[in-house]
Design a protein around this motif. Sequence first.
Motif, PDB file in Angstrom:
ATOM      1  N   LEU A  82       0.986  -1.475   0.126  1.00 54.23           N
ATOM      2  CA  LEU A  82      -0.079   0.104  -0.200  1.00 54.23           C
ATOM      3  C   LEU A  82       1.156   1.586   0.157  1.00 54.23           C
ATOM      4  N   ALA A  83       1.804   1.198   0.726  1.00 52.67           N
ATOM      5  CA  ALA A  83       2.726   2.258   0.731  1.00 52.67           C
ATOM      6  C   ALA A  83       3.608   2.521  -0.007  1.00 52.67           C
ATOM      7  N   PHE A  84       3.740   1.766  -1.131  1.00 52.77           N
ATOM      8  CA  PHE A  84       4.576   2.146  -2.674  1.00 52.77           C
ATOM      9  C   PHE A  84       3.448   2.515  -3.594  1.00 52.77           C
ATOM     10  N   GLU A  85       2.442   1.465  -3.424  1.00 53.59           N
ATOM     11  CA  GLU A  85       0.584   2.592  -4.687  1.00 53.59           C
ATOM     12  C   GLU A  85       0.942   4.102  -4.638  1.00 53.59           C
ATOM     13  N   SER A  86       0.847   4.513  -2.773  1.00 52.25           N
ATOM     14  CA  SER A  86       0.533   5.647  -2.935  1.00 52.25           C
ATOM     15  C   SER A  86       1.279   6.486  -3.049  1.00 52.25           C
ATOM     16  N   LEU A  87       2.756   6.389  -3.732  1.00 55.24           N
ATOM     17  CA  LEU A  87       4.234   6.920  -3.995  1.00 55.24           C
ATOM     18  C   LEU A  87       3.812   8.251  -2.792  1.00 55.24           C
ATOM     19  N   SER A  88       4.041   8.244  -1.744  1.00 53.37           N
ATOM     20  CA  SER A  88       3.866   8.495  -0.294  1.00 53.37           C
ATOM     21  C   SER A  88       4.960   8.543  -0.088  1.00 53.37           C
ATOM     22  N   GLY A  89       5.968   9.397  -0.344  1.00 50.02           N
ATOM     23  CA  GLY A  89       7.467   9.482   0.135  1.00 50.02           C
ATOM     24  C   GLY A  89       7.344   9.167   1.904  1.00 50.02           C
ATOM     25  N   ASN A  90       6.786  10.073   2.445  1.00 52.49           N
ATOM     26  CA  ASN A  90       6.390   9.705   4.116  1.00 52.49           C
ATOM     27  C   ASN A  90       5.948   7.993   4.037  1.00 52.49           C
ATOM     28  N   ARG A  91       4.781   7.367   3.981  1.00 53.40           N
ATOM     29  CA  ARG A  91       5.011   5.931   4.215  1.00 53.40           C
ATOM     30  C   ARG A  91       5.676   5.156   3.836  1.00 53.40           C
ATOM     31  N   ILE A  92       6.268   5.489   2.462  1.00 55.72           N
ATOM     32  CA  ILE A  92       7.396   4.566   1.830  1.00 55.72           C
ATOM     33  C   ILE A  92       8.498   4.516   2.869  1.00 55.72           C
ATOM     34  N   GLY A  93       9.592   5.310   2.816  1.00 57.37           N
ATOM     35  CA  GLY A  93       9.935   5.600   3.787  1.00 57.37           C
ATOM     36  C   GLY A  93       9.543   5.486   5.420  1.00 57.37           C
ATOM     37  N   TYR A  94       8.732   5.328   6.189  1.00 56.70           N
ATOM     38  CA  TYR A  94       8.741   4.874   7.509  1.00 56.70           C
ATOM     39  C   TYR A  94       8.517   3.360   7.659  1.00 56.70           C
ATOM     40  N   ILE A  95       8.159   2.952   6.497  1.00 54.51           N
ATOM     41  CA  ILE A  95       8.245   1.304   5.963  1.00 54.51           C
ATOM     42  C   ILE A  95       9.419   1.101   5.763  1.00 54.51           C
ATOM     43  N   LEU A  96      10.256   1.572   5.044  1.00 54.38           N
ATOM     44  CA  LEU A  96      11.749   0.849   5.156  1.00 54.38           C
ATOM     45  C   LEU A  96      12.197   1.384   5.672  1.00 54.38           C
ATOM     46  N   ASN A  97      12.456   2.092   7.243  1.00 56.26           N
ATOM     47  CA  ASN A  97      13.395   2.827   8.261  1.00 56.26           C
ATOM     48  C   ASN A  97      12.961   1.655   8.936  1.00 56.26           C
ATOM     49  N   LEU A  98      11.839   1.132   9.205  1.00 62.62           N
ATOM     50  CA  LEU A  98      11.608  -0.406  10.638  1.00 62.62           C
ATOM     51  C   LEU A  98      12.075  -1.266   9.842  1.00 62.62           C
ATOM     52  N   ALA A  99      11.447  -1.505   8.211  1.00 60.81           N
ATOM     53  CA  ALA A  99      12.316  -3.345   7.951  1.00 60.81           C
ATOM     54  C   ALA A  99      13.284  -3.520   7.395  1.00 60.81           C
ATOM     55  N   GLU A 100      14.409  -2.333   6.810  1.00 62.99           N
ATOM     56  CA  GLU A 100      14.860  -2.513   6.165  1.00 62.99           C
ATOM     57  C   GLU A 100      16.457  -3.161   7.012  1.00 62.99           C
ATOM     58  N   ALA A 101      16.474  -2.946   8.991  1.00 65.08           N
ATOM     59  CA  ALA A 101      17.668  -3.315   9.701  1.00 65.08           C
ATOM     60  C   ALA A 101      16.985  -4.671   9.907  1.00 65.08           C
ATOM     61  N   SER A 102      16.152  -5.375   9.680  1.00 65.65           N
ATOM     62  CA  SER A 102      15.331  -6.519  10.198  1.00 65.65           C
ATOM     63  C   SER A 102      15.819  -7.663   8.993  1.00 65.65           C
TER      64      SER A 102
END
Length: 414
Positions: A82-102
């Motif tokens: 949903l974040a990628f489809e929204s094209l929202s930088g804030n949503r995408i960044g939020y997901i990536l910041n939490l997920a990329e370290a795991s």
Amino acid sequence: MSRRVIEHIVEQHAEDAAFLWLQRNRALDAPDQYLRNLNRLDDRLEAHIDGLRVAGEWGWHIAERAFDQYQEPGETFVAAVLAFESLSGNRIGYILNLAEASSELFPAVVSALGWVEPHLARERVSSLLDHPRPSRRLLGLAACSVRRIDPAARLPLFMNDAPAVRARALRLAGEVGRVDLLSDIKAALNDPDEKCRFWAAWSCALLGDGHQALDILRMYAGVDGLGWKGAQLLLRVADHQSAVEWLLSLRGDRSKERLIAAGAGILGDPIFVPWLTTRMRDPTLARLAGESFATITGLSLESEAMHVKPLADLDSGDALPADHSARDEDLVWPDIRKVREWWRRNQTGFSPGKRYLLGKPLAAENLREIFVSGTQRQRRSAALDLALSAPDALLANSSARSFTRLAPTTIDVL
């Protein structure tokens, strides 16, 4: 319809989508799952994601809430799509910041990039490959891997990046058939990073220049993880007789018997059948030996009623080997008497020294048929053999969503 009822429906979409993604993830390498099963799962999963899309902002907030609450792979996948489809930088960044370290959540984000429509994936992958943070470039290359996107002139540059990025770039080069980069890949056989050396060897072998790579693949060979990926190529690329002799030389080493049992199915040589039927008496090897027997002969132990119920004393798992893995799950227990009787009647149809997959020689037409109609594991095997017959071609991704399954792409990133 009340607000609470509608909210419950949307919550159910989010919950079911996360659950179905987990089911799909498990089905990707299951011995009893076919392309038609994967397509049905994909349709069901897409229907629930579509329910979240229709709900608009409400759908996003519920997916976001589930991600915040659980931070599990299924919820991560749903929120990331949903974040990628929204094209929202804030949503995408939020997901990536939490997920990329795991290490647990990272694959779910990669899967989401493999799920969204191609034009959205291209835009997001381009921005990730350009990102100053190595973890984002790694994510971009992993997405390229899933979708078989070729970064074109940028790919050799990533081979001089941070170790994790280098390793993924080396792997991607093999997956997209970059034979023009063989000199760069071969140079990485001496990389100080262990994973870089492995993926350099893997891609060298896949691209038709496996001579120097065989020792590295042999060193890693096993039945799980990187070891299994290496073994699958090692046994296919090495001279057939040499591969048979190497696998047979491991006999007597109890720790290598699972590798022999699994490797026999890769080699597809009926010379292994007597050894496999003998190991069907060993509860720690029986199912794996049965799978390899079926892979060689094309006999379905389940549909031909050549299996038995699990032994009662194995219910607790006490008799399972220390390296027991998902490879054994969902495999049937072979009926040794019936298997041996079948082989006695049919062995004249198989020639020792030749490779078979599902009872057929490894002709391209047979491999293409298996890629369409076989189980997920069989499809993966067929894809590897097809790629080895044409090193500059795409390695078909048996795990991909239908619209990306056979659609290679090139991205010229500025």
